[in-house]
Design an enzyme around this catalytic site. Structure first.
Site, PDB file in Angstrom:
ATOM      1  N   GLU A  59      42.991  36.998  48.801  1.00  0.00           N
ATOM      2  CA  GLU A  59      43.645  38.325  48.824  1.00  0.00           C
ATOM      3  C   GLU A  59      43.970  38.815  50.238  1.00  0.00           C
ATOM      4  O   GLU A  59      43.235  39.623  50.819  1.00  0.00           O
ATOM      5  CB  GLU A  59      42.766  39.343  48.094  1.00  0.00           C
ATOM      6  CG  GLU A  59      42.471  38.949  46.663  1.00  0.00           C
ATOM      7  CD  GLU A  59      41.770  40.045  45.878  1.00  0.00           C
ATOM      8  OE1 GLU A  59      41.342  41.043  46.482  1.00  0.00           O
ATOM      9  OE2 GLU A  59      41.678  39.912  44.642  1.00  0.00           O
TER      10      GLU A  59
ATOM     11  N   GLU B 124      40.439  35.121  39.513  1.00  0.00           N
ATOM     12  CA  GLU B 124      39.578  36.277  39.224  1.00  0.00           C
ATOM     13  C   GLU B 124      40.206  37.104  38.113  1.00  0.00           C
ATOM     14  O   GLU B 124      41.425  37.286  38.080  1.00  0.00           O
ATOM     15  CB  GLU B 124      39.410  37.217  40.434  1.00  0.00           C
ATOM     16  CG  GLU B 124      38.541  36.688  41.532  1.00  0.00           C
ATOM     17  CD  GLU B 124      38.381  37.674  42.687  1.00  0.00           C
ATOM     18  OE1 GLU B 124      38.536  38.899  42.481  1.00  0.00           O
ATOM     19  OE2 GLU B 124      38.109  37.201  43.798  1.00  0.00           O
TER      20      GLU B 124
END
Ligand code: GBH
Length: 478
Positions: free
Chosen positions: A196, A384
């Site tokens: 991220e 995720e």
């Protein structure tokens, strides 16, 4: 109802169920096939990250990361909480492998602490830090669980001068990647460079919500973003140079997921355009090997300084793209130069326990579809997906996290559509194996399917763990 005992209430439900069985079935068209089977060989896993679970902050020569510094700075995290101990997975990793084994997962996505291996971020490695990861990998393999490793999940070594403001950090990251993959590459075949981008660039250096907590102007932020994607690119090259040719390299990215307001051609096209421009400085540049023209024009004089060879490294071909997917961003077609407009959701829009976690399970389908339609990656993993819940451990030792089960069931139902439509989704990693240090939220938000008592460090499976175990066993969602 108040006066009914559980038994009487149960009887009432049973009676209602009998009545509904007498009604004509399938009156409204084809029912949803149930259970929804996933293909043979689909990989089920759980995900965690080093700073969130390991603890052992000063153990065996680990150096501090920007998150150690940030969490120890008053006012930065919920109640000043830190990852000093977290789940103490540094010492309890065997117990955690048992949790995985009991779930029946075939894979585990973990991350490594850069400053455990290089306490100063660069220069002299710390063999004791490296040994920890050797032990964890060996324990996983001995239990038949395949490790997928993220090299960097936000814990930048504090000793690196200027952190991501300094271009030298990208090079140090590649050196770290080379060192680690050379030593684990015989046993670990799947690597993710970074997790991220936006969370260690914008959130750390522009919004100040995450480490290192700075508020810098746009030109500097763009340069930081550039160093971040450059670090990824140089690391891909370093991994390839140090591992067998069968090694699979990718990343874990929380690309913004644009969901068409209504599934019609024009809104579907708008979602695709929004995906490309809404993720311009990160995934789009990686996948296209250059910054989109529209992005550069928009940033103008604030655009990053790019050196020769940078974009070639940044655009290095990947074996897979990992997507961290939690929430939707609704978008519609619009008569403007971009061709789309982002919807402002009404204040009544539902969310999970974390206020940012708006509920829209179709996002997992559109996240996969938009990325695949735009760039045709060879493989996709959901690296995720999961939710916080206001979990309560009952006196009988149970956690009835029915909202988490609802969240997971719905997301896996929509992911099944992507699989059925032949998008190359190979696996799913549930966030998270257990409650852990939730960054600025400290320990106030629990994302685990195992409850952790942060005083005793005891792990207890929640209802969602039972549900996930059953899902894996059936290889199907119902
Ligand atoms: C992931 O980030 C992370 O990879 C993982 O480490 C983390 O534990 C997990 O999600 C759950 O949060 O407070 O309104 O300003 C997901 C992306 C980015 C979502 C930061 C929350 C803060 C929103 N996250 N964001 S807000």
């Amino acid at each position: 109802m108040k006066n009914l005992t559980r038994r009487q209430f149960g009887k009432g439900v049973a009676a209602a169920a009998t009545a509904s069985a007498l009604l004509p079935r399938f009156a409204f068209g084809e029912p949803m096939p149930s259970p929804l089977h996933y293909p043979k060989g689909f990989l089920w896993g759980c995900a965690t990250a080093a700073y969130q679970i390991e603890g052992g902050a000063a153990a065996d020569g680990r150096g501090p990361s920007l998150w150690d510094v940030f969490s120890h700075t008053p006012g930065k995290t919920h109640n000043g909480e830190t990852g000093d101990v977290a789940d103490d997975s540094y010492h309890l990793y065997k117990e955690d492998v048992k949790l995985l084994k009991n779930l029946g997962v075939s894979t585990y996505r973990m991350s490594m602490s850069w400053s455990r291996v290089f306490p100063d971020g660069a220069g002299k490695p710390n063999p004791k830090g490296m040994d920890y990861y050797n032990r964890v990998v060996d324990e996983l393999l001995a239990n038949g669980i395949t490790p997928y490793i993220t090299l960097f999940h936000w814990d930048t070594p504090a000793a690196l001068d200027g952190g991501w403001q300094n271009r030298a950090t990208s090079k140090s990251f590649a050196d770290y990647a080379a060192y680690v993959t050379k030593r684990l590459g015989d046993r670990v075949n799947h690597w993710m460079t970074t997790n991220e981008f936006i969370c260690f660039t914008d959130l750390g250096y522009q919004i100040a919500q995450f480490a290192p907590g700075l508020k810098l102007p746009p030109a500097e932020v763009n340069q930081i973003r550039h160093h971040a994607i450059l670090a990824h690119g140089l690391a891909v090259q370093a991994i390839r140079a140090n591992t067998p040719s069968s090694t699979q390299v990718g990343l874990a990215e929380n690309a913004v997921v644009f969901v068409p307001v209504i599934e019609t051609d024009e809104h579907v096209a708008a979602a695709r355009k929004a995906t490309r421009l809404g993720n311009a400085p990160f995934l789009t540049t990686l996948m296209e090997g250059k910054y989109p023209e529209e992005h550069l024009a928009h940033e103008g004089a604030n655009a990053p300084k790019v050196e020769e060879g940078d974009l070639k490294a940044i655009g290095s071909p990947l074996d897979f793209v990992g997507l961290n997917i939690y929430t939707p961003q609704y978008v519609r077609a619009a008569d403007n130069p971009m061709g789309f407009a982002v919807e402002q959701a009404p204040s009544s829009y539902p969310h999970m326990f974390s206020p940012w976690l708006t509920l829209g399970p179709e996002c997992i389908y559109w996240g996969v579809r938009n990325v695949c339609d735009l760039w045709k990656p060879k493989a996709i993993y959901i690296t995720e997906n999961g939710t916080s819940s206001d979990d309560v451990l009952t006196s009988e030792g149970r956690v009835e996290d029915v909202d988490r089960v609802m969240y997971l069931r719905n997301h896996l139902t929509h992911l099944h559509r992507a699989v059925k439509e032949d998008y190359p989704v190979k696996g799913y990693f549930l966030w998270s194996l257990m409650d852990n240090f939730e960054w600025a939220d400290g320990y106030s938000k629990r994302f685990g399917i195992h409850y952790v008592d942060f005083k005793t460090l005891k792990r207890t499976p929640k209802l969602s763990a039972e549900w996930y175990k059953a899902t894996i066993a059936k290889n199907a969602v119902e």
